[in-house]
Design an enzyme around this catalytic site. Structure first.
Site, PDB file in Angstrom:
ATOM      1  N   TYR A  23       0.830  -1.199   0.000  1.00 39.48           N
ATOM      2  CA  TYR A  23       0.000   0.000   0.000  1.00 39.48           C
ATOM      3  C   TYR A  23       0.873   1.261   0.000  1.00 39.48           C
ATOM      4  CZ  TYR A  23      -3.591  -3.391   1.305  1.00 39.48           C
ATOM      5  OH  TYR A  23      -4.428  -4.478   1.339  1.00 39.48           O
ATOM      6  N   HIS A  37      -0.115 -12.034   0.444  1.00 38.24           N
ATOM      7  CA  HIS A  37      -0.950 -11.000  -0.181  1.00 38.24           C
ATOM      8  C   HIS A  37      -1.327 -11.349  -1.623  1.00 38.24           C
ATOM      9  CE1 HIS A  37      -1.576  -6.328  -0.450  1.00 38.24           C
ATOM     10  NE2 HIS A  37      -2.624  -7.012  -0.864  1.00 38.24           N
TER      11      HIS A  37
HETATM   12  P1  NAD Z   1     -13.493   0.081   1.216  1.00 38.54           P
HETATM   13  O1  NAD Z   1     -14.636  -0.672   0.642  1.00 38.54           O
HETATM   14  O2  NAD Z   1     -13.304   0.095   2.674  1.00 38.54           O
HETATM   15  O3  NAD Z   1     -13.596   1.549   0.600  1.00 38.54           O
HETATM   16  C1  NAD Z   1     -12.626   2.512   0.799  1.00 38.54           C
HETATM   17  C2  NAD Z   1     -13.082   3.807   0.113  1.00 38.54           C
HETATM   18  O4  NAD Z   1     -14.304   4.218   0.705  1.00 38.54           O
HETATM   19  C3  NAD Z   1     -12.102   4.956   0.268  1.00 38.54           C
HETATM   20  O5  NAD Z   1     -12.133   5.745  -0.899  1.00 38.54           O
HETATM   21  C4  NAD Z   1     -12.676   5.734   1.447  1.00 38.54           C
HETATM   22  O6  NAD Z   1     -12.337   7.092   1.412  1.00 38.54           O
HETATM   23  C5  NAD Z   1     -14.167   5.541   1.217  1.00 38.54           C
HETATM   24  N1  NAD Z   1     -14.936   5.645   2.463  1.00 38.54           N
HETATM   25  C6  NAD Z   1     -14.734   5.011   3.646  1.00 38.54           C
HETATM   26  N2  NAD Z   1     -15.634   5.384   4.564  1.00 38.54           N
HETATM   27  C7  NAD Z   1     -16.453   6.279   3.943  1.00 38.54           C
HETATM   28  C8  NAD Z   1     -17.580   7.036   4.363  1.00 38.54           C
HETATM   29  N3  NAD Z   1     -18.055   6.967   5.600  1.00 38.54           N
HETATM   30  N4  NAD Z   1     -18.173   7.852   3.459  1.00 38.54           N
HETATM   31  C9  NAD Z   1     -17.711   7.938   2.194  1.00 38.54           C
HETATM   32  N5  NAD Z   1     -16.633   7.262   1.733  1.00 38.54           N
HETATM   33  C10 NAD Z   1     -16.011   6.443   2.612  1.00 38.54           C
HETATM   34  O7  NAD Z   1     -12.172  -0.497   0.487  1.00 38.54           O
HETATM   35  P2  NAD Z   1     -10.667  -0.717   0.947  1.00 38.54           P
HETATM   36  O8  NAD Z   1     -10.088   0.445   1.659  1.00 38.54           O
HETATM   37  O9  NAD Z   1      -9.974  -1.235  -0.262  1.00 38.54           O
HETATM   38  O10 NAD Z   1     -10.769  -1.957   1.940  1.00 38.54           O
HETATM   39  C11 NAD Z   1     -10.545  -1.840   3.323  1.00 38.54           C
HETATM   40  C12 NAD Z   1      -9.214  -2.434   3.727  1.00 38.54           C
HETATM   41  O11 NAD Z   1      -9.219  -3.843   3.511  1.00 38.54           O
HETATM   42  C13 NAD Z   1      -7.973  -1.925   2.977  1.00 38.54           C
HETATM   43  O12 NAD Z   1      -7.552  -0.683   3.476  1.00 38.54           O
HETATM   44  C14 NAD Z   1      -7.022  -3.059   3.237  1.00 38.54           C
HETATM   45  O13 NAD Z   1      -6.480  -2.946   4.543  1.00 38.54           O
HETATM   46  C15 NAD Z   1      -7.917  -4.282   3.182  1.00 38.54           C
HETATM   47  N6  NAD Z   1      -7.920  -4.884   1.823  1.00 38.54           N
HETATM   48  C16 NAD Z   1      -7.081  -5.929   1.596  1.00 38.54           C
HETATM   49  C17 NAD Z   1      -7.014  -6.487   0.328  1.00 38.54           C
HETATM   50  C18 NAD Z   1      -6.078  -7.639   0.071  1.00 38.54           C
HETATM   51  O14 NAD Z   1      -5.458  -8.134   0.999  1.00 38.54           O
HETATM   52  N7  NAD Z   1      -5.938  -8.101  -1.130  1.00 38.54           N
HETATM   53  C19 NAD Z   1      -7.794  -5.984  -0.716  1.00 38.54           C
HETATM   54  C20 NAD Z   1      -8.667  -4.946  -0.429  1.00 38.54           C
HETATM   55  C21 NAD Z   1      -8.733  -4.397   0.839  1.00 38.54           C
END
Ligand code: NAD
Length: 319
Positions: free
Chosen positions: A56, A122
């Protein structure tokens, strides 16, 4: 905040947890102080599980998270990071025993801690799964014996990779993303198998990486136009009804009791505070049904990720 047991790990994790990828400015440019305040708000409001990766922001998220955690007692949070993915291209993956073992040390230094609770491979759909089973997971079990990590997990988008690995190797947790959100609930069909095998289930991206929000998803978002368009229509309906689709999306994800925790990403203290408050409210079932009607034509539609042999339905087992 409610807490649930994470498989057989003994960790009792908050149902809503913090995904730190936005600290690496992967969605938009983030000011470090905002990112740090977001982490502190999450912990102060009851979140006790944080996920990150060296991928990230090409190590930036781990570095900023390390600054945030420098002033927080280590017993206030469970921490997960990852190994094997170091960039966006297939050539940026390295699941060799040597690389992943060094990678753990590099992550611990950036995070400023002496151990992580979970170390995860990952996005294993980009790997040869034989290597994951025969080389990477044994190397990470070795890391566990040194005390630098407590549990071992795997992450990915296509659900079949979890079965293919767990049929042959013990893992403590899986992290699935974009597969248990209002528009895609395919993870539900894998839950009986995962629970039978004692695997803790971490669900990431309840907003489908920004599709279920009032903002345009980032340009790199892999969803095809028909998924984006349907999610935008669903967001518009929620606005008409005087609410935010992000609220419904968070409540929907945390309502599934077989999922231990759902990771949401944001670098905004206001967003994380809203998300935590929303997670404690009941789900609006009438609005959910109307939103599901709009999303029905694209329900469970996803996109390819990783090697072709690691995508698609679970027709063949790994031998
Ligand atoms: P998410 O579905 O949590 O969405 C994140 C997006 O939504 C960002 O743009 C954020 O600004 C927005 N957001 C969050 N809260 C909000 C709100 N209250 N109102 C409006 N917009 C809002 O997607 P993500 O961040 O990709 O997933 C969460 C976490 O999961 C990642 O940070 C990561 O740690 C993990 N993840 C891991 C993998 C992997 O291991 N392959 C893949 C995806 C995510």
């Amino acid at each position: 905040m409610q807490y649930r047991p994470l498989g057989n790990t003994g960790l009792n994790v908050s149902v809503l947890s913090y995904g730190a990828s936005p600290l690496g400015s992967v969605f938009r440019g983030v000011a470090e102080p905002d990112g740090i305040r977001t982490v502190h708000t999450a912990l102060d409001m009851g979140i006790n599980f944080i996920d990150v990766s060296p991928y990230y922001g090409l190590t930036r998220a781990e570095t900023v998270l390390g600054k945030a955690l420098a002033t927080v007692d280590r017993d206030r949070y469970f921490l997960a990071t990852k190994v094997g993915r170091y960039g966006p291209e297939p050539k940026d993956f390295d699941f060799s025993a040597t690389r992943v073992t060094h990678s753990v040390d590099e992550s611990l230094a950036r995070l400023g801690v002496d151990h992580v609770d979970i170390i995860q491979c990952h996005d294993i759909e980009f790997a040869d799964l034989h290597q994951i089973i025969e080389e990477t997971l044994p190397a990470l079990r070795q890391v566990v014996t040194t005390g630098k990590a407590r549990f071992v997990g795997i992450t990915g988008l296509p659900l079949a990779v979890f079965h293919r690995v767990i049929d042959h190797a013990h893992v403590d947790t899986i992290l699935s993303y974009c597969r248990y959100a209002i528009n895609d609930t395919s993870l539900a069909s894998a839950l009986p198998y995962l629970l039978k095998n004692g695997v803790g289930v971490i669900n990431a991206s309840p907003l489908s990486m920004g599709l279920l929000s009032n903002r345009e998803p980032p340009t790199w978002h892999p969803a095809p136009p028909e998924i984006r368009a349907a999610c935008a229509r669903a967001a518009a309906l929620c606005r008409q009804r005087g609410t935010d689709i992000a609220r419904l999306a968070i409540q929907f994800a945390v309502a599934e009791p077989r999922i231990a925790t759902t990771l949401v990403g944001t670098a905004s203290p206001e967003n994380i505070a809203n998300n935590i408050r929303w997670a404690a409210e009941p789900l609006d079932l009438e609005l959910l049904a109307d939103v599901q009607k709009i999303l029905a034509p694209i329900h469970n539609h996803t996109w390819p990720s990783g090697r072709p042999e690691n995508n698609g339905p679970l027709l063949t087992s790994l031998v």
